[in-house]
Design a protein around this motif. Structure first.
Motif, PDB file in Angstrom:
ATOM      1  N   THR A   2       0.824  -1.213   0.000  1.00 30.88           N
ATOM      2  CA  THR A   2       0.000   0.000   0.000  1.00 30.88           C
ATOM      3  C   THR A   2       0.855   1.260   0.000  1.00 30.88           C
ATOM      4  O   THR A   2       0.545   2.233  -0.672  1.00 30.88           O
ATOM      5  CB  THR A   2      -0.911   0.019   1.243  1.00 30.88           C
ATOM      6  N   TRP A   3       1.923   1.225   0.781  1.00 31.66           N
ATOM      7  CA  TRP A   3       2.728   2.437   0.923  1.00 31.66           C
ATOM      8  C   TRP A   3       3.821   2.552  -0.155  1.00 31.66           C
ATOM      9  O   TRP A   3       4.433   3.612  -0.302  1.00 31.66           O
ATOM     10  CB  TRP A   3       3.384   2.484   2.310  1.00 31.66           C
ATOM     11  N   GLY A   4       4.087   1.430  -0.837  1.00 34.54           N
ATOM     12  CA  GLY A   4       5.156   1.465  -1.839  1.00 34.54           C
ATOM     13  C   GLY A   4       6.522   1.669  -1.223  1.00 34.54           C
ATOM     14  O   GLY A   4       7.427   2.236  -1.842  1.00 34.54           O
ATOM     15  N   LYS A   5       6.654   1.260   0.017  1.00 28.52           N
ATOM     16  CA  LYS A   5       7.943   1.396   0.731  1.00 28.52           C
ATOM     17  C   LYS A   5       8.215   0.095   1.483  1.00 28.52           C
ATOM     18  O   LYS A   5       7.272  -0.602   1.882  1.00 28.52           O
ATOM     19  CB  LYS A   5       7.852   2.480   1.825  1.00 28.52           C
ATOM     20  N   ALA A   6       9.472  -0.155   1.733  1.00 25.93           N
ATOM     21  CA  ALA A   6       9.804  -1.272   2.613  1.00 25.93           C
ATOM     22  C   ALA A   6       9.332  -0.929   4.026  1.00 25.93           C
ATOM     23  O   ALA A   6       9.327   0.241   4.409  1.00 25.93           O
ATOM     24  CB  ALA A   6      11.300  -1.489   2.613  1.00 25.93           C
ATOM     25  N   VAL A   7       8.903  -1.937   4.759  1.00 23.39           N
ATOM     26  CA  VAL A   7       8.410  -1.708   6.119  1.00 23.39           C
ATOM     27  C   VAL A   7       9.215  -2.561   7.093  1.00 23.39           C
ATOM     28  O   VAL A   7       9.454  -3.737   6.855  1.00 23.39           O
ATOM     29  CB  VAL A   7       6.904  -2.076   6.209  1.00 23.39           C
ATOM     30  N   LEU A   8       9.639  -1.940   8.169  1.00 26.65           N
ATOM     31  CA  LEU A   8      10.336  -2.660   9.239  1.00 26.65           C
ATOM     32  C   LEU A   8       9.507  -2.538  10.498  1.00 26.65           C
ATOM     33  O   LEU A   8       9.033  -1.446  10.818  1.00 26.65           O
ATOM     34  CB  LEU A   8      11.680  -2.000   9.534  1.00 26.65           C
ATOM     35  N   ASP A   9       9.324  -3.623  11.219  1.00 29.43           N
ATOM     36  CA  ASP A   9       8.680  -3.477  12.524  1.00 29.43           C
ATOM     37  C   ASP A   9       9.776  -3.418  13.591  1.00 29.43           C
ATOM     38  O   ASP A   9      10.972  -3.434  13.282  1.00 29.43           O
ATOM     39  CB  ASP A   9       7.635  -4.571  12.773  1.00 29.43           C
ATOM     40  N   ARG A  10       9.378  -3.345  14.858  1.00 25.81           N
ATOM     41  CA  ARG A  10      10.354  -3.136  15.934  1.00 25.81           C
ATOM     42  C   ARG A  10      11.383  -4.269  15.984  1.00 25.81           C
ATOM     43  O   ARG A  10      12.582  -4.033  16.079  1.00 25.81           O
ATOM     44  CB  ARG A  10       9.588  -3.017  17.264  1.00 25.81           C
ATOM     45  N   VAL A  11      10.869  -5.500  15.864  1.00 20.26           N
ATOM     46  CA  VAL A  11      11.773  -6.654  15.930  1.00 20.26           C
ATOM     47  C   VAL A  11      12.758  -6.599  14.767  1.00 20.26           C
ATOM     48  O   VAL A  11      13.971  -6.748  14.934  1.00 20.26           O
ATOM     49  CB  VAL A  11      10.960  -7.971  15.888  1.00 20.26           C
ATOM     50  N   GLY A  12      12.221  -6.338  13.569  1.00 20.25           N
ATOM     51  CA  GLY A  12      13.062  -6.304  12.375  1.00 20.25           C
ATOM     52  C   GLY A  12      14.138  -5.238  12.479  1.00 20.25           C
ATOM     53  O   GLY A  12      15.297  -5.474  12.133  1.00 20.25           O
ATOM     54  N   LEU A  13      13.755  -4.054  12.955  1.00 17.56           N
ATOM     55  CA  LEU A  13      14.741  -2.968  13.025  1.00 17.56           C
ATOM     56  C   LEU A  13      15.831  -3.288  14.050  1.00 17.56           C
ATOM     57  O   LEU A  13      17.018  -3.098  13.785  1.00 17.56           O
ATOM     58  CB  LEU A  13      14.050  -1.639  13.377  1.00 17.56           C
ATOM     59  N   ILE A  14      15.428  -3.807  15.205  1.00 19.24           N
ATOM     60  CA  ILE A  14      16.440  -4.106  16.238  1.00 19.24           C
ATOM     61  C   ILE A  14      17.422  -5.157  15.702  1.00 19.24           C
ATOM     62  O   ILE A  14      18.639  -5.032  15.853  1.00 19.24           O
ATOM     63  CB  ILE A  14      15.767  -4.566  17.551  1.00 19.24           C
ATOM     64  N   ILE A  15      16.891  -6.160  15.018  1.00 21.28           N
ATOM     65  CA  ILE A  15      17.780  -7.196  14.457  1.00 21.28           C
ATOM     66  C   ILE A  15      18.723  -6.575  13.416  1.00 21.28           C
ATOM     67  O   ILE A  15      19.913  -6.874  13.373  1.00 21.28           O
ATOM     68  CB  ILE A  15      16.953  -8.360  13.859  1.00 21.28           C
ATOM     69  N   GLU A  16      18.183  -5.664  12.592  1.00 19.32           N
ATOM     70  CA  GLU A  16      19.029  -4.999  11.600  1.00 19.32           C
ATOM     71  C   GLU A  16      20.128  -4.171  12.260  1.00 19.32           C
ATOM     72  O   GLU A  16      21.258  -4.129  11.788  1.00 19.32           O
ATOM     73  CB  GLU A  16      18.178  -4.089  10.701  1.00 19.32           C
ATOM     74  N   ILE A  17      19.773  -3.481  13.335  1.00 17.06           N
ATOM     75  CA  ILE A  17      20.789  -2.666  14.028  1.00 17.06           C
ATOM     76  C   ILE A  17      21.892  -3.579  14.569  1.00 17.06           C
ATOM     77  O   ILE A  17      23.078  -3.284  14.450  1.00 17.06           O
ATOM     78  CB  ILE A  17      20.149  -1.834  15.164  1.00 17.06           C
ATOM     79  N   PHE A  18      21.475  -4.703  15.142  1.00 20.88           N
ATOM     80  CA  PHE A  18      22.475  -5.644  15.651  1.00 20.88           C
ATOM     81  C   PHE A  18      23.421  -6.059  14.527  1.00 20.88           C
ATOM     82  O   PHE A  18      24.628  -6.098  14.710  1.00 20.88           O
ATOM     83  CB  PHE A  18      21.787  -6.900  16.231  1.00 20.88           C
ATOM     84  N   HIS A  19      22.841  -6.357  13.397  1.00 22.43           N
ATOM     85  CA  HIS A  19      23.706  -6.802  12.298  1.00 22.43           C
ATOM     86  C   HIS A  19      24.624  -5.685  11.835  1.00 22.43           C
ATOM     87  O   HIS A  19      25.805  -5.891  11.591  1.00 22.43           O
ATOM     88  CB  HIS A  19      22.881  -7.323  11.130  1.00 22.43           C
ATOM     89  N   ALA A  20      24.057  -4.477  11.725  1.00 21.95           N
ATOM     90  CA  ALA A  20      24.868  -3.356  11.237  1.00 21.95           C
ATOM     91  C   ALA A  20      26.001  -3.019  12.199  1.00 21.95           C
ATOM     92  O   ALA A  20      27.068  -2.585  11.788  1.00 21.95           O
ATOM     93  CB  ALA A  20      23.971  -2.133  11.028  1.00 21.95           C
ATOM     94  N   HIS A  21      25.779  -3.228  13.500  1.00 23.82           N
ATOM     95  CA  HIS A  21      26.790  -2.826  14.491  1.00 23.82           C
ATOM     96  C   HIS A  21      27.760  -3.951  14.873  1.00 23.82           C
ATOM     97  O   HIS A  21      28.736  -3.685  15.565  1.00 23.82           O
ATOM     98  CB  HIS A  21      26.100  -2.316  15.767  1.00 23.82           C
ATOM     99  N   ALA A  22      27.445  -5.188  14.462  1.00 27.51           N
ATOM    100  CA  ALA A  22      28.312  -6.307  14.868  1.00 27.51           C
ATOM    101  C   ALA A  22      29.692  -6.144  14.239  1.00 27.51           C
ATOM    102  O   ALA A  22      29.811  -5.843  13.052  1.00 27.51           O
ATOM    103  CB  ALA A  22      27.680  -7.621  14.429  1.00 27.51           C
ATOM    104  N   GLN A  23      30.712  -6.331  15.035  1.00 26.29           N
ATOM    105  CA  GLN A  23      32.088  -6.170  14.542  1.00 26.29           C
ATOM    106  C   GLN A  23      32.846  -7.493  14.482  1.00 26.29           C
ATOM    107  O   GLN A  23      33.583  -7.730  13.545  1.00 26.29           O
ATOM    108  CB  GLN A  23      32.865  -5.202  15.452  1.00 26.29           C
ATOM    109  N   THR A  24      32.655  -8.328  15.500  1.00 22.38           N
ATOM    110  CA  THR A  24      33.431  -9.570  15.523  1.00 22.38           C
ATOM    111  C   THR A  24      32.722 -10.654  14.718  1.00 22.38           C
ATOM    112  O   THR A  24      31.516 -10.560  14.456  1.00 22.38           O
ATOM    113  CB  THR A  24      33.597 -10.090  16.961  1.00 22.38           C
ATOM    114  N   LYS A  25      33.477 -11.694  14.394  1.00 22.73           N
ATOM    115  CA  LYS A  25      32.899 -12.788  13.616  1.00 22.73           C
ATOM    116  C   LYS A  25      31.736 -13.411  14.391  1.00 22.73           C
ATOM    117  O   LYS A  25      30.678 -13.702  13.837  1.00 22.73           O
ATOM    118  CB  LYS A  25      33.987 -13.829  13.343  1.00 22.73           C
TER     119      LYS A  25
END
Ligand SMILES: Nc1nc2c(ncn2[C@@H]2O[C@H](COP(=O)(O)OP(=O)(O)OP(=O)(O)O)[C@@H](O)[C@H]2O)c(=O)[nH]1
Ligand SMILES: [Mg+2]
Length: 581
Positions: free
Chosen positions: A167-190
């Motif tokens: 409907t919005w023509g945009k990707a949608v992230l919910d709270r769980v999805g965003l937190i998981i994405e932040i974890f991935h973006a900030h992870a440094q070690t293997k």
């Protein structure tokens, strides 16, 4: 609009690579990713690409949708947190973030009617008026440069997410999805990267929904371009006319996810085995009199100042930042206590309310270390307006990961950031209300009128209650009598103690209907004091904290010695001293 595609791609690249490598299938056919979604949508924007491609390495721009809470103070804290989360999704380049967090603009945002207080729509989460309203705001954003995705600060099902994307023509992230994405973006070690990928994988697994493509065939193809039916077939019954083929395809996707999951688990196990060996040798090397060094785990809500505190206590550098989940990897530092005893201070990942279960499971091994530490230090941001709620969330996670009651009772509570005024960290100055088509007709939890009644020396009035999550359609109004003479107290926290049978019914259909008579008692204000107050920045209270850690560990040692002695002493008859058995 185009400028952040690159960054989003980086964030989601790992799932794509994983599947392309492991299954010889393109990631789009297995798990529709946010990147794929954005990419598909932006292809036709190539003419605009140059305009928005000036900063291809910039972080994604999110539009924040915050469901409304009552009272406004709670809403403000939730909104602040949502805005901080949205601004935290960024990867480091060459060890640095491209932007200073303090200088980041607030993301565009909108407060909307909270569907949890009404009927949560199975298909779109929000009611049609709210969905349209958000769409209007997104159109307006598009004319200003656009946003890359919408962050809904709530928990959506896979189907709701897909329908909103369409409907919005945009990707949608919910709270769980965003937190998981932040974890991935900030992870440094293997290790952290593997764990974040595992969490993302398990999350994506719950998002597998079947969609009907433009040719009318059912597929797991690109979101936003197809009609969502259900994960089980046409309608929700799972016995649709093509359900057989669909089931097979779904099973295939699931099997591939499970295969990848098993692979990740074995890699994590290997990395952890090496780390455990290193840790053990470190503990032994630093210990005295043949004993290992005790470990003190620093835990707390994200952004409470844990890393800054560990840095200050150990006189070493640890990365700290206002971004949420700045630390996703455990870091350990040596500290010498006032008694001369050496300990290992372990700075670890922060917690948050509604910490996704996928993260807790994926980071199980890291969190297990916390549970096994000899002593826990719980750091709270004393300036946070919702400090008590944050404390509660942390305690819940600690219980969830198996920290014993004994350890929880022995835990040191630290109020950090005492140099800041209470509530100074708030970022959202104004709360923009939307105008939903039907919002005025509604009462929300927290709505009500309570007055002091001199005759009964109590507060009397009515108040909407929080909905029962198992009966989202039913809302109730409570009559309250509050036993307190203190007019200033915040009565929003009152607790229903003795609900009677519903006495009057008002409204009809999905309007609020039950009216309850009840008596409420104000929860006492937080008059408790922490064990220590610190400012990691100005180094106030650090010595006191080290003394306390020293004391607690001494007590622990004595207790352990007693247990040891008890264990090995032959059982005796107390009165006679005769060895029995
Ligand atoms: N004013 C003030 N700011 C502080 C204090 N301690 C930490 N900060 C700031 O708070 C922000 C978060 O600090 P971190 O140490 O990264 O917090 P954390 O608990 O490790 O956060 P996560 O790793 O995200 O869980 C940083 O900008 C710090 O500079 C303090 O005592 N006073
Ligand atoms: Mg940290």
């Amino acid at each position: 609009m185009f400028r952040a595609v690159y960054q989003i791609r980086a964030s989601f690249r790992f799932v794509a690579q994983t599947f392309t490598r492991k299954t010889n299938l393109s990631s789009t056919s297995v798990i529709p990713s946010l990147f794929t979604n954005l990419h598909a949508r932006h292809k036709h924007d190539e003419a605009d690409a140059n305009e928005f491609n000036k900063d291809p390495g910039g972080p994604p721009r999110l539009f924040v949708v915050q469901p409304r809470f009552r009272p406004d103070a709670i809403l403000k804290t939730k909104l602040d947190e949502a805005l901080n989360l949205a601004n935290s999704l960024e990867e480091q380049r060459d060890g640095y973030y491209s932007t200073d967090f303090a200088e980041k603009e607030l993301p565009p945002h909108l407060v909307v009617q909270n569907p949890a207080y009404r009927i949560t729509r199975a298909d779109t989460f929000f009611g049609p008026g709210t969905v349209d309203n958000i769409k209007c705001h997104l159109n307006a954003e598009d004319s200003k440069g656009g946003v890359d995705a919408v962050f809904v600060n709530g928990i959506l099902t896979g189907i709701q997410q897909r329908n909103l994307e369409r409907t919005w023509g945009k990707a949608v992230l919910d709270r769980v999805g965003l937190i998981i994405e932040i974890f991935h973006a900030h992870a440094q070690t293997k290790e952290a990267k593997l764990q974040a990928e595992l969490a993302a994988l398990m999350y994506k697994r719950t998002r597998l929904v079947r969609v009907r493509g433009s040719d009318g065939r059912f597929t797991f193809g690109a979101p936003g371009e197809a009609e969502v039916v259900s994960a089980r077939g046409r309608g929700s019954g799972g016995r649709g006319f093509i359900s057989g083929a669909g089931e097979t395809e779904l099973q295939l996707q699931r099997r591939r996810i499970i295969e990848r999951r098993n692979h990740l688990l074995s890699e994590i196990k290997e990395v952890r085995r090496t780390r455990a060996l290193q840790r053990a040798s470190r503990k032994r090397r630093g210990g005295s009199h043949g004993q290992d060094m005790p470990t003190v785990a620093i835990v707390g809500y994200t952004n409470a100042g844990k890393s800054t505190l560990v840095s200050a206590l150990s006189d070493t550098y640890l990365f700290s930042d206002n971004r949420m989940f700045a630390t996703v990897d455990t870091k350990v530092r040596n500290v010498i206590l006032p008694s001369g005893k050496k300990v290992l201070l372990s700075d670890t990942v922060g917690f948050i309310s509604d910490l996704p279960v996928q993260l807790v499971e994926a980071f199980h091994a890291t969190l297990e270390e916390v549970a096994e530490a000899d002593l826990l230090v719980h750091v709270l941001d004393s300036s946070a307006p919702n400090r008590d709620e944050q404390k509660e969330s942390v305690l819940q996670v600690l219980q969830q990961i198996g920290v014993s009651n004994e350890k929880l009772q022995n835990m040191i509570e630290v109020w950090n950031k005492i140099d800041l005024k209470h509530d100074e960290t708030s970022v959202s100055e104004q709360i923009e209300e939307d105008v939903d088509d039907d919002s005025d007709d509604w009462l929300s939890p927290g709505d009500g009128e309570v007055k002091w009644d001199d005759a009964t020396a109590s507060f009397v009035g009515w108040k909407m209650s929080e909905p029962d999550q198992t009966k989202p359609n039913e809302l109730s109004i409570s009559h309250v009598e509050v036993e307190s003479r203190d007019h200033q107290k915040d009565i929003s926290n009152w607790e229903q103690t003795k609900p009677n049978e519903p006495s009057i019914l008002v409204g009809s259909g999905d309007q609020p209907k039950d009216v309850w008579n009840c008596r409420g008692v104000i929860k006492s204000d937080s008059t408790y004091e922490p064990d220590v107050k610190t400012s990691a920045i100005t180094r106030v209270g650090l010595q006191e904290l080290l003394d306390l850690i020293d004391d607690k560990l001494k007590t622990e040692e004595v207790a352990e010695r007693n247990v040891f002695e008890r264990k090995w002493r032959p059982p005796r008859d107390h009165d006679t001293g005769v060895v029995v058995g």
